[in-house]
Motif scaffolding. Structure first.
Motif, mmCIF file in Angstrom:
data_model
loop_
_atom_site.group_PDB
_atom_site.id
_atom_site.type_symbol
_atom_site.label_atom_id
_atom_site.label_comp_id
_atom_site.label_asym_id
_atom_site.label_seq_id
_atom_site.Cartn_x
_atom_site.Cartn_y
_atom_site.Cartn_z
ATOM 1 N N ILE A 126 0.844 -1.200 0.000
ATOM 2 C CA ILE A 126 0.000 0.000 0.000
ATOM 3 C C ILE A 126 0.878 1.248 0.000
ATOM 4 C CG2 ILE A 126 -1.633 1.346 1.405
ATOM 5 C CD1 ILE A 126 -2.766 -1.446 2.337
ATOM 6 N N GLU A 127 1.918 1.200 0.793
ATOM 7 C CA GLU A 127 2.848 2.339 0.842
ATOM 8 C C GLU A 127 3.462 2.586 -0.542
ATOM 9 O OE1 GLU A 127 5.965 2.162 3.774
ATOM 10 O OE2 GLU A 127 6.849 4.040 3.052
ATOM 11 N N THR A 128 3.925 1.513 -1.179
ATOM 12 C CA THR A 128 4.537 1.655 -2.511
ATOM 13 C C THR A 128 3.551 2.309 -3.472
ATOM 14 O OG1 THR A 128 5.739 -0.385 -2.037
ATOM 15 C CG2 THR A 128 5.771 0.389 -4.323
ATOM 16 N N ALA A 129 2.328 1.824 -3.462
ATOM 17 C CA ALA A 129 1.321 2.355 -4.386
ATOM 18 C C ALA A 129 1.036 3.826 -4.118
ATOM 19 C CB ALA A 129 0.033 1.532 -4.267
ATOM 20 N N LEU A 130 0.896 4.178 -2.833
ATOM 21 C CA LEU A 130 0.548 5.566 -2.510
ATOM 22 C C LEU A 130 1.712 6.516 -2.793
ATOM 23 C CD1 LEU A 130 -1.694 5.231 0.690
ATOM 24 C CD2 LEU A 130 -2.391 5.639 -1.676
ATOM 25 N N ARG A 131 2.924 6.041 -2.597
ATOM 26 C CA ARG A 131 4.084 6.899 -2.887
ATOM 27 C C ARG A 131 4.196 7.148 -4.394
ATOM 28 N NH1 ARG A 131 6.725 8.805 1.085
ATOM 29 N NH2 ARG A 131 6.539 7.762 3.103
ATOM 30 N N GLN A 132 3.894 6.107 -5.126
ATOM 31 C CA GLN A 132 3.896 6.225 -6.581
ATOM 32 C C GLN A 132 2.845 7.251 -7.015
ATOM 33 O OE1 GLN A 132 3.784 2.253 -7.994
ATOM 34 N NE2 GLN A 132 4.229 2.839 -10.113
ATOM 35 N N LEU A 133 1.714 7.184 -6.349
ATOM 36 C CA LEU A 133 0.632 8.117 -6.658
ATOM 37 C C LEU A 133 1.076 9.567 -6.437
ATOM 38 C CD1 LEU A 133 -2.400 8.639 -7.348
ATOM 39 C CD2 LEU A 133 -2.874 8.415 -4.892
ATOM 40 N N CYS A 134 1.793 9.797 -5.345
ATOM 41 C CA CYS A 134 2.287 11.145 -5.043
ATOM 42 C C CYS A 134 3.177 11.640 -6.185
ATOM 43 C CB CYS A 134 3.088 11.174 -3.751
ATOM 44 S SG CYS A 134 2.096 10.818 -2.301
ATOM 45 N N GLU A 135 4.020 10.719 -6.661
ATOM 46 C CA GLU A 135 4.923 11.100 -7.758
ATOM 47 C C GLU A 135 4.147 11.446 -9.020
ATOM 48 O OE1 GLU A 135 8.317 8.479 -8.631
ATOM 49 O OE2 GLU A 135 8.590 8.508 -6.422
ATOM 50 N N GLU A 136 3.181 10.572 -9.333
ATOM 51 C CA GLU A 136 2.355 10.813 -10.524
ATOM 52 C C GLU A 136 1.661 12.166 -10.455
ATOM 53 O OE1 GLU A 136 1.255 6.158 -10.905
ATOM 54 O OE2 GLU A 136 -0.433 7.578 -11.003
ATOM 55 N N LEU A 137 1.149 12.469 -9.242
ATOM 56 C CA LEU A 137 0.406 13.725 -9.084
ATOM 57 C C LEU A 137 1.340 14.913 -8.890
ATOM 58 C CD1 LEU A 137 -2.418 12.483 -6.666
ATOM 59 C CD2 LEU A 137 -2.616 12.881 -9.128
ATOM 60 N N GLY A 138 2.598 14.604 -8.625
ATOM 61 C CA GLY A 138 3.568 15.664 -8.360
ATOM 62 C C GLY A 138 3.232 16.438 -7.090
ATOM 63 N N GLN A 139 2.699 15.717 -6.090
ATOM 64 C CA GLN A 139 2.335 16.391 -4.833
ATOM 65 C C GLN A 139 2.954 15.700 -3.620
ATOM 66 O OE1 GLN A 139 -1.857 16.906 -4.535
ATOM 67 N NE2 GLN A 139 -1.940 18.410 -6.181
ATOM 68 N N LYS A 140 3.037 16.482 -2.547
ATOM 69 C CA LYS A 140 3.645 15.960 -1.314
ATOM 70 C C LYS A 140 2.719 14.929 -0.652
ATOM 71 C CE LYS A 140 7.033 19.219 0.037
ATOM 72 N NZ LYS A 140 6.844 20.422 -0.793
ATOM 73 N N PRO A 141 3.311 13.895 -0.018
ATOM 74 C CA PRO A 141 2.487 12.879 0.662
ATOM 75 C C PRO A 141 1.464 13.505 1.630
ATOM 76 C CG PRO A 141 4.773 12.180 0.618
ATOM 77 C CD PRO A 141 4.740 13.551 0.018
ATOM 78 N N ARG A 142 1.914 14.536 2.341
ATOM 79 C CA ARG A 142 1.019 15.141 3.328
ATOM 80 C C ARG A 142 -0.286 15.601 2.665
ATOM 81 N NH1 ARG A 142 1.464 20.264 5.481
ATOM 82 N NH2 ARG A 142 3.369 20.515 4.282
#
Ligand code: GLU
Length: 419
Positions: A360-376
């Motif tokens: 889940i962490e891997t997927a969500l971190r990837q999502l942040c990159e795709e969106l170009g936004q900070k995890p927070r």
């Protein structure tokens, strides 16, 4: 002569934390010296009907791990013995009848004093001591008579009690001497104050042992904290296992000035104790705590939840609100949601395999990159949708425990709420 002390609560309502502080000092003193610690219920001024309060006192002490030796005794059971001794004092001219009551004759000259272990030498001019009533006209002994009589009969070596009893001590000393008994050593412990310098009361926070239990403090943390009010082995040590406190405790090191009850320090200390527990012991504490509160959350799931909160809560009482989303529905605030972002999260989580915190962490971190936004930024609306709150245990672990189906359903619901 081996040490013998007594804890002498009056059975009036719930056990107050100030009383427990005094009892703890008795207990520490006895347990560190292979002594005996008795439990005596002082019901002379109340009534015989003290069952409930008495059981409450025993429950509270047992929860704290403050045990006692021999059976619990009741002061009123010494009534006949007190009357007999009073009659003897009357015969000898040391006491006299007065309107049906019996008064003890205090000396008129000189002083009555003792070397208090905590406060040093204390003296009272005898002319200030009134002829105290020792047996009331209805035949009941008073506290000021029954207490020293029981101290004598129980061979108490050290009377460790609150300093509100200092003015009783010269009377009790005189009575003991008249009975031909060498008085015990006295140690008067200062009252506990709130951080505002006022006597500790409900205004400051929890005051009865039950309230601390309900709030989710650990007995060991509470005992450690109480031991350090008015006593310190040195200037630095704060966290100390109970066995070490027992070993190091001395009455000589008890301060004569009032100690402060600092709730913030207790909360900190409780958090330290909670985090120090092994994962299994922690889960046991959580299960027991919730069961006592009448919770019907399934035990297996509670145990699975425990590791998510061990580092995060300072009191077990915070757990129900903090983890309720794992056991029931949530009601997220639509204003905190974000439909496009939640839709993106839904897509990225749908394919996660296996459904583990790590994946889940891997997927969500990837999502942040795709969106170009900070995890927070990305995690906040997901957290709110899934847990109903901006503060929660770790997001990945929470999602894992909640399961794919529920997690995705909540995210979808979040999309609809936000749209
Ligand atoms: N029953 C008294 C109290 O609760 C204690 C008296 C004593 O220790 O002699 O304050």
């Amino acid at each position: 002569m081996s040490v013998r002390v007594r804890m002498a609560p009056s059975p009036t309502g719930l056990l107050h934390i100030g009383g427990v502080h005094t009892f703890l000092f008795n207990w520490l003193y006895a347990r560190g010296r292979e002594g005996a610690c008795l439990l005596r219920i002082e019901n002379t001024d109340t009534s015989r009907e003290v069952r409930e309060a008495t059981q409450q006192i025993q429950r509270s002490l047992a929860w704290l791990g403050i045990d006692w030796d021999g059976p619990v005794t009741f002061q009123l059971d010494a009534m006949d013995r007190c009357r007999e001794l009073a009659a003897r004092l009357v015969e000898r001219g040391e006491a006299y009848e007065d309107e049906g009551a019996i008064r003890f004759h205090m000396p008129d000259e000189g002083v009555t004093g003792w070397d208090d272990v905590v406060r040093g030498r204390i003296e009272f001019p005898n002319e200030q001591l009134e002829d105290v009533v020792i047996v009331r006209s209805d035949g009941r002994p008073t506290y000021n008579f029954a207490s020293p009589v029981e101290d004598m009969d129980d061979a108490i070596t050290h009377v460790i009690r609150g300093d509100d009893h200092i003015s009783n001590t010269p009377k009790q000393l005189q009575i003991l001497r008249a009975l031909g008994h060498e008085p015990p050593v006295y140690a008067h412990i200062a009252n506990i104050l709130g951080t505002d310098g006022k006597k500790l009361s409900k205004r400051h926070g929890a005051v009865s042992v039950d309230e601390f239990r309900v709030a989710g403090y650990l007995p060991d943390a509470l005992v450690n904290f109480l031991a350090l009010i008015g006593w310190a082995p040195d200037g630095e040590t704060t966290i100390m296992p109970r066995a070490e406190i027992v070993e190091r405790f001395t009455l000589e090191a008890v301060s004569a000035s009032p100690g402060t009850f600092d709730y913030a320090k207790l909360d900190w200390m409780n958090g330290v104790y909670l985090r120090e527990l092994s994962p299994e012991a922690y889960a046991d504490e959580v299960v027991t705590y919730l069961r006592e509160r009448g919770s019907d959350w399934p035990e297996a799931r509670v145990r699975a939840m425990a590791p998510l909160v061990q580092e995060k809560v300072g009191k077990l009482g915070e757990i129900p609100a903090f983890t309720g989303f794992l056991f029931g529905d949530v009601a997220p605030d639509p204003a905190e949601l974000d439909a496009p972002l939640l839709e993106a999260a839904e897509r990225s989580l749908a394919g996660v395999e296996p459904w583990s915190a790590q994946a889940i962490e891997t997927a969500l971190r990837q999502l942040c990159e795709e969106l170009g936004q900070k995890p927070r930024k990305v995690f906040a609306p997901i957290r709110v949708a899934v847990t109903g709150s901006r503060v929660s245990p770790g997001l990945y672990e929470s999602l894992e425990l909640l399961g794919r189906e529920t997690s995705l359903a909540r995210i979808r619901h979040g999309v609809e709420l936000a749209a």
